[in-house]
Each structure stands twice: as C-alpha cells, then as structure tokens.
Design an enzyme around this catalytic site. Structure first.
Site, short mmCIF file in Angstrom:
data_model
loop_
_atom_site.label_atom_id
_atom_site.label_comp_id
_atom_site.label_asym_id
_atom_site.label_seq_id
_atom_site.Cartn_x
_atom_site.Cartn_y
_atom_site.Cartn_z
N ASP A 118 48.19 26.80 44.63
CA ASP A 118 47.95 26.48 45.97
C ASP A 118 47.97 25.18 45.97
OD1 ASP A 118 46.73 28.13 48.29
OD2 ASP A 118 45.58 26.33 48.17
N TYR A 134 44.96 20.12 55.14
CA TYR A 134 46.08 20.76 56.00
C TYR A 134 46.92 19.53 57.01
CZ TYR A 134 45.18 25.17 53.85
OH TYR A 134 44.85 26.20 53.06
N HIS A 164 47.47 35.84 44.96
CA HIS A 164 47.39 34.33 44.87
C HIS A 164 46.30 33.57 43.95
CE1 HIS A 164 48.16 30.69 47.06
NE2 HIS A 164 46.67 30.53 47.31
#
Ligand SMILES: *[C@@H]1O[C@H](CO)[C@@H](O)[C@H](O)[C@H]1NC(C)=O
Ligand SMILES: *[C@@H]1O[C@H](CO)[C@@H](O)[C@H](O)[C@H]1NC(C)=O
Length: 449
Positions: A229, A366, A422
């Site tokens: 990630d 982000y 994930h």
C-alpha cells in the site's frame, strides 16, 4: 496535378499523426533527474537544535479516552437499515457496522489489547520536527546467522498493527536459512503514534527522507525493505532517492500508474496473451470492465486526494463511523469481514486511529501525493534502481503483468502470485514472510556472485 496533391496529402496526414504520437510517447517516457530533497522541518515553529535521543515508548490509553469512547459507542444513533437483499453494494452493510460497534463496546477488552500492542519494544525519536514512533524487534537467536536490518512500512487505513503476526516470523530463525531479520516498523508520519506535519507538502518522497534519517539515526546505513500500500510507494521513493542506503525492496503492492503504463495496458488489451497468462487475464481485461471495477472501488481515493479534512471531521467524532470507514476496506471477495481477520485485530487497528485522532492527518497523504508540486517532482517516473521483488495478491486493487512493471522496476528479480488480498501481512503472514525470505535469499546469492 490534383492526383499528386491527393497522394501527398494521404502520405502527409498519417506521417504527421505518427510523428505527433511519437513525440507524445517520448515525452511520456522521459525520466526526470533524481531530485535532491532537503531535511525540511515539518513540526511547529522554526527548526531548532534537534533532540536526537531515542526514547522508549509504551501505549498508555487514559481512562478518560476509554470512558469517552464507551460513551460514544453507547450513544450512537440508529443507522439506516441496509436495503433488502443487499450486502455491501452500497458501502459497508449497516447490519455489519452494528455488529462491529457491539463487539467493540461489549467484547473488546481495551486494557488487554493495550498489553498485546505493547508486546514489542517501541520507541519515539524526533526527526525534522516530528516525533516518529517505531517498533524495533531484534531476533531472538542469532548464532551462526546473518542479521539483516529490515524496514517494513504499513499503508492506509493500516498501522503497525498489521505486522504483529508477521514480525515474529521475520525475527525467528527459519529452517534452512542462514539469515534472520532485525525489524524496524515505524508509524508513518500523520499515522498512529507518529506526529503529523503542521504545514502542507509532506508527501511520499518527503516521508522517504524522514525514514531514511530514522534508519541512519539507528545506525543502519544499509538496509532491506518490505512494504505494501502507501508503504510501498514510500519504499519505492526511498530506493529512488537513496539507493546508497536501500539494498533491496520487496513489494506486495507493485504498481505503475503512470500515463505510459495505462496506455500500454489499454493497447495490450487488443492482444492480452502478449503480456498475461490466460488464467490471469480476467484480472485486467476486458479493459472496460477493469476500469469500471477500479472506479467502483476508489471513490474514497478521490475524496481523500481532494477534501480529506471534510470527511475527516465526521470520522474524528464518531467511533462507529470511523470503524465503518476503515473496516469496509477489509471486507474480502466473499463479502466477509472476519473470515480472514479476527475482530480483535481489526479493532486494534481502528483503535490506533481513534486514540490518536489521526484519521484526518493520515488521509491527507492522498492530497499531498496528488498536488501539482509533488507530481512535478516526478519521483514516480524514476525507475527503482535496486533489486526488487513483487508479491502479487490477486484480491487487491489491480493486477499488474510483469510487462507493465518493468518500466518502474527494471530490476525485478522475483515475482510471485497469491490468491489473498490487500492486507497480506495481517491476512497471511506466513505466505508473505516465506515469499520475502525467498526473495532475500536470491538477493544474497546475487551479492555473492
Ligand atoms: C499510564 O498513565 C497513567 C496516568 O495517566 C499512569 O498513572 C500510569 O503509571 C501509566 N502507565 C504506564 C505503564 O506508563
Ligand atoms: C439486517 O438485519 C435485520 C435484523 O436482523 C434482518 O432482518 C435483515 O434481513 C438484515 N438485512 C440485510 C440486508 O442484511
């Protein structure tokens, strides 16, 4: 005469189109120079003489925080019932959210979980104005073994909690292997017990600077890395910026989302067998279905890359909302939450966000990544120069065939495929650790040749 004019047009137009496309392609293929990043100050006030000490740290949640949490969990408002016959199509099923909240209130023993989380040695040290928290776990036994320094990095919405079952495998000698790891697992700045930046601009390349400085402070001049990630984005940036310190990287989220890779992906769609085995083709083709799936999964991404503080205000105030927002990401391909993870482990991770009130600052990563200043820095476009391993977990955001990884990871020496999802370190620590050991074994052999 007219015919010659027509012919020259017929030649001229396609040639110019090819010329323009070629120019565009060359521009996309340009590799910018490696930027030189300074040790910027991210804490409050002005840079000051730095306190370089490394202080032991233990999680100690105050009674006040626990009472307040229980008060909030007891006083949640009723959720809209899920639509008839649905599971998670509209977001996490509110019946499940209620189950999670009930468990958190009635079955989750905070003091016992605090002990669990304190089982590994933890420290804090101040770097560029921020207190950085990390676990530092040494191998139990080292006789006759090489001890390799290893930096492992979590992502969003994760934390160091992802590594509690993974770490002991890394620090315990494995049969038939002559090496073992000494593990450093930091909380990324703005996540968990690490301080957030107070001013804009702390994106993955700048985090790479901070974590490189952390490793140097711990006297690890050369080290290995493993991450998924966001951790893997930071890891790639570290290898690009500091190849003199990063020996090799193992990545369980290998990606190339440059425009060039996307165009290649679309073009290969006309002949998928050129880049991907038949049995995996459904993971990325047909192109339209692939992009539809990505679009359906990444609404959160757009929000967090643009207005993280807005949704952050709701998530800071409601533990139920926070748990729903985080745990939706842990639902597996069968729509189950607790088949692959225990509710305790999931809530440990949520608790780390809650007690530190860090969801907003974590989501800002982000926005920092996708602001113009960071994109112009171009670190994403620079290939990772060190030996790289990729463990591809198929129930993850996006599958990348090797041909689409080679631009970003030209030194890709080890690749493996797995059916899990994930959060591999938490979901299948044995699988990830075995792959990681296999990769490092290859790297060590290459070094000896
Ligand atoms: C935790 O904090 C409380 C005060 O909030 C203190 O009395 C206690 O000694 C601390 N425990 C540890 C293990 O540091
Ligand atoms: C939600 O829970 C209620 C009460 O148990 C149940 O009747 C309903 O079918 C559930 N709905 C969904 C969509 O899961």
């Amino acid at each position: 005469m007219a015919c010659c004019l027509l012919i020259s047009f017929l030649v001229f137009i396609p040639v110019s189109i090819i010329f323009v496309l070629k120019k565009y392609w060359d521009k996309l293929s340009e590799i910018p120079p490696v930027p030189k990043l300074k040790n910027e100050w991210w804490g409050p006030g002005q840079p000051e003489g730095e306190d370089n000490s490394i202080k032991p740290f233990e999680i100690n949640i105050s009674d006040e925080v626990i009472n307040d949490l229980h008060h909030r969990l007891r006083n949640t408002r009723p959720l809209a019932p899920p639509l008839e016959g649905t599971r998670h199509e509209y977001g996490i099923n509110s019946n499940l959210t209620k189950e999670i909240t009930d468990f958190w209130m009635n079955k989750y023993d905070i003091r016992q979980r605090e002990k669990f989380l304190n089982q590994y040695p933890q420290f804090k040290t101040k770097i560029q104005g921020l207190n950085i928290h990390f676990l530092h776990v040494k191998p139990k036994e080292t006789q006759g073994l090489k001890v390799l320094p290893l930096l492992i990095l979590h992502g969003w919405p994760g934390s160091v909690r992802e590594f509690y079952e993974f770490i002991p495998i890394l620090t315990t000698p494995q049969k038939g292997r002559n090496f073992v790891f000494e593990v450093i697992a930091p909380s990324l700045p703005g996540f968990g017990f690490s301080d957030p930046a107070v001013r804009p601009g702390l994106s993955s390349p700048q985090i790479a600077v901070i974590l490189k400085n952390l490793m140097l402070r711990l006297n690890f001049d050369r080290f290995y890395m493993q991450a998924g990630d966001w951790g893997s984005v930071v890891m790639s940036d570290m290898a690009v910026l500091f190849p003199e310190h990063v020996i090799a990287v193992h990545n369980n989220f290998c990606m190339d989302i440059s425009a060039k890779a996307i165009i290649k992906r679309i073009l290969y769609g006309f002949w998928p067998s050129l880049i991907v085995e038949k049995k995996y083709q459904h993971l990325i083709y047909p192109t339209k279905a692939f992009f539809k799936r990505i679009l359906a999964k990444t609404g959160y991404f757009h929000i967090q890359a643009t207005k993280p503080d807005t949704v952050g205000s709701a998530l800071s105030d409601s533990p139920m909302g926070l748990a729903a927002y985080i745990l939706e990401k842990f639902i597996d391909k069968e729509g189950q939450l607790t088949k692959r993870f225990t509710m305790e482990a999931l809530l440990d991770n949520v608790m780390i966000y809650w007690i530190n009130n860090c969801m907003t600052t974590a989501m800002r990563l982000y926005a920092e990544k996708y602001n113009k200043k960071n994109i112009d820095l171009g670190v994403d476009k620079i290939p990772v120069p060190v030996p790289t391993g990729c463990a591809r977990f198929h129930f993850d955001m996006a599958y990348f065939p090797e041909a689409l990884l080679k631009d970003k990871y030209p030194n890709l020496i080890h690749i493996s495929d797995h059916e899990q999802g994930h959060f591999a370190a938490l979901e299948c620590p044995e699988v990830l650790a075995t792959e990681f050991y296999n990769f490092i074994e290859k790297v060590l052999k290459l070094q000896n040749n």
